[in-house]
Design an enzyme around this catalytic site. Sequence first.
Site, short mmCIF file in Angstrom:
data_model
loop_
_atom_site.label_atom_id
_atom_site.label_comp_id
_atom_site.label_asym_id
_atom_site.label_seq_id
_atom_site.Cartn_x
_atom_site.Cartn_y
_atom_site.Cartn_z
N ASP A 173 0.87 -1.17 0.00
CA ASP A 173 0.00 0.00 0.00
C ASP A 173 0.92 1.23 0.00
OD1 ASP A 173 -2.06 1.81 0.02
OD2 ASP A 173 -3.14 0.90 1.68
C1 BGC Z 1 -5.02 3.31 -0.06
C2 BGC Z 1 -5.03 2.32 -1.21
C3 BGC Z 1 -4.78 3.05 -2.50
C4 BGC Z 1 -3.47 3.80 -2.40
C5 BGC Z 1 -3.09 4.54 -3.66
C6 BGC Z 1 -3.79 4.19 -0.07
O1 BGC Z 1 -3.87 5.20 0.87
O2 BGC Z 1 -5.11 2.62 1.16
O3 BGC Z 1 -6.24 1.62 -1.25
O4 BGC Z 1 -4.78 2.13 -3.57
O5 BGC Z 1 -3.57 4.74 -1.35
O6 BGC Z 1 -3.93 5.62 -3.86
#
Ligand code: BGC
Length: 793
Positions: free
Chosen positions: A221
């Site tokens: 993530d």
């Molecule tokens: C989220 C993810 C997301 C990523 C990229 C993170 O803060 O938890 O689900 O894909 O950001 O935007």
Amino acid sequence: MSEIDDLLAKLDLEAKVRLVSGSGVFRFAGDASIGLDEMPVSDGPSGVRGELWDERDPSVSLPSGTALAATWDRELLAEIGALIAAEARRKNVYAVLGPTINLHRSPLGGRHFECFSEDPVLTGEIAAAYVSAVQAHGVSACPKHYVANDSETERFTTDVIADDRTLRELYLYPFERSVRAGAWMIMDAYNSVNGTTMTENALLDEPLKGEWNFDGVVVSDWTAVRSTDGAAKGTDIAMPGPWELWGAPLVEAVRKGEVPEAAIDEKVRRILRFAIRVGALNGTPLQPPVFTDESAQALVRAAAAKAMVLAANDGTLPLDKPARVALLGAAAAEPRFMGGGSATVIPGHTTSPLDGLSAVLPVEYTPGVHLNDHMIPVPLDLVTDPETGTPGLSLRYLDGDKILDTEHRTAGGLMLFGNPNAMAAKSFELRGKLRVDSAGEWRIGFAGVGALRLEIDGETVLTDTVMPDGTDPVEMLLNPPQRFVTRELAEGDELEVLVELAPVPAAGLPALGLTFAVGRPRRAADAEFAAAVELARTCEVAVVVVGTTEQIESEGFDRKDLRLPGRQDELVAAVAAVNPRTIVVVNSGAPVEMPWRDDVAAVLLSWFPGQEFGSALADVLTGAAEPGGRLPTTWPKVMADVPVLDTAPDATDHSLRYDEGIHIGYRAWLKSGVAPAYPFGHGLGYTNWELSDLSVSGRTATVTVRNTGARRGRQVVQAYLSREDSAVDRPVRWLSAFAAVEADAGETVTATVELPRRSFEHWTAKGWAVEPGAFTLHVGTSVVDLPLTADIS
Ligand code: BGC
């Protein structure tokens, strides 16, 4: 030597580390020397934003997770998957960062709307359908967030404590199902599980890469990779890139022997295999089917109607050509098409309930309540770009007095990142001529983080330096504080407005947002409320659209309660008191308390239904489409009844204990014996059904399903298992499988339900086991409406 090993052998350590460290905020690195293209990736689960966050390249906004799951419809998901793949290809994206397949452990969970269900089987089935459909067209899906990222409070540091059985049977199951459906990528989570952060957790080895044979890429993530030597563990790509803890420090760590080079090689092999799959390695990506604006809109509209759950109906719906309809609620004009956070996309086309219903019904509208004091990004019909003279704004990228670039923009709220000018600029100016369309007190202002200045007609009227308040950076970026001045204006008045932002590096945000915001004049709250009730009193039917706001339901934080914000409950009660034909449409991504639910004619749960909300709602209210949804999550009466609620980790050791074990969702409700407002699986249509003749052969059950009503419809036949006198702790019953049927009025059809072996198994210290003896099969149309039973051994 395989093709992959061949290519790997051509890369030196620096080149390999470059590949695992990402190359942009939303881009995986490539390597021209081996024919590997850079690979843009994009959020997300309910639409494909693209690498940039830019209204000039809009995206189709799809129904959110709870809505998709509420369809219980694998075939629909196949069509949605094709649309997602088509959107991805159009935007040159190789992987979409979704679906979100964490579970609804507590209804307070901030990303509830984005996740599918409280049940692992329903989540797994919808996830598998999504993943196979997207990937069938050569674009990777990315089920996330592995694992136990089921709430948002302190999401970076929470340490979920859960036993193996709970993980295997509940939280890991949708990932297992997705891997078996062929997922090419998995995103690991911010949180820890049982003491270790997920980007370094042994769960990446077993069961993911070992037992399940996952041969794709594990991407972190965004910002979740927290150490250099953790690169020895299972995360294959650190994002966003280039991730500074990997990159050069990782090369050095390998040189020093702190991280084995073999671990890097294994990641690169996975990345190369992934690149072959998506056509980025000496290949060409597949061409998904082409959608026109019309065909995309038609699909999203049908999907939104299929997702809407008719929770209660005294026969008022579908509407029978009423002469006057009172449409009420702030959300009728300014609904939530989607949830907040990384799932956000910028649609090029939307229909609000006001738009959609006005097209087919004699609607008269007033909001009744001011949902909150938030201003909105200046609408395009109120603002002209001084450079082009067309609707929109002029954005300038500045370095001191030097203008680096000027752009014509067509949104009042902008995300400034990703292009070279945005990186180089020291400040930004957003200019537009505002022409107001009504008389009264207007609020004019800005939202952003950094040093902000508002100028009206050449005069600075407001300055402020807004700094992060310690909340989640994503939340701060997407929902920054607003500041404004007020002006008493006459209709048609024009003002030259300039909003300036100078970023403050100490704010430490991953990107910048800038909004030129306005708030229209509005009636005083009591007068507005009274006007709405009066309108309802004089109309044949009242439709009240209620909902949550981005301030209470979004990524980055959990909800504090389940109440509708503002005076919405009060409005529904007052309207219902004067109009017996009051229909309430609930525009939330997750359950809310509805204290008035027994006093209104119908309750329709619309979720966050995507860009075609209004047309789909019109279809459902008029009966052009049946509300097809069945609840993917239990809907409580009041928060106090909810058996598993808490999402706050322990203040000292950050642990969040999943002590309820395998009993979440309806399993916990059945155990507690408390009746919710509406049970899991519940949903009415516009016809009636009779189920009979359950017979079982092996693990196949068949049921006779008769449409006893007056119109064609679709029913979801649900099969649950139970086990009396078990030696094992078990739910009262649990979903095993489901099948949908369609039938004309009076028609009888057969539903066939295949019961997977896994639903008879439970996890033990020695692995999966089946308790000998008979299980009971229960078949019906919700977890508590199960007229048919059979023994099954
Ligand atoms: C989220 C993810 C997301 C990523 C990229 C993170 O803060 O938890 O689900 O894909 O950001 O935007």
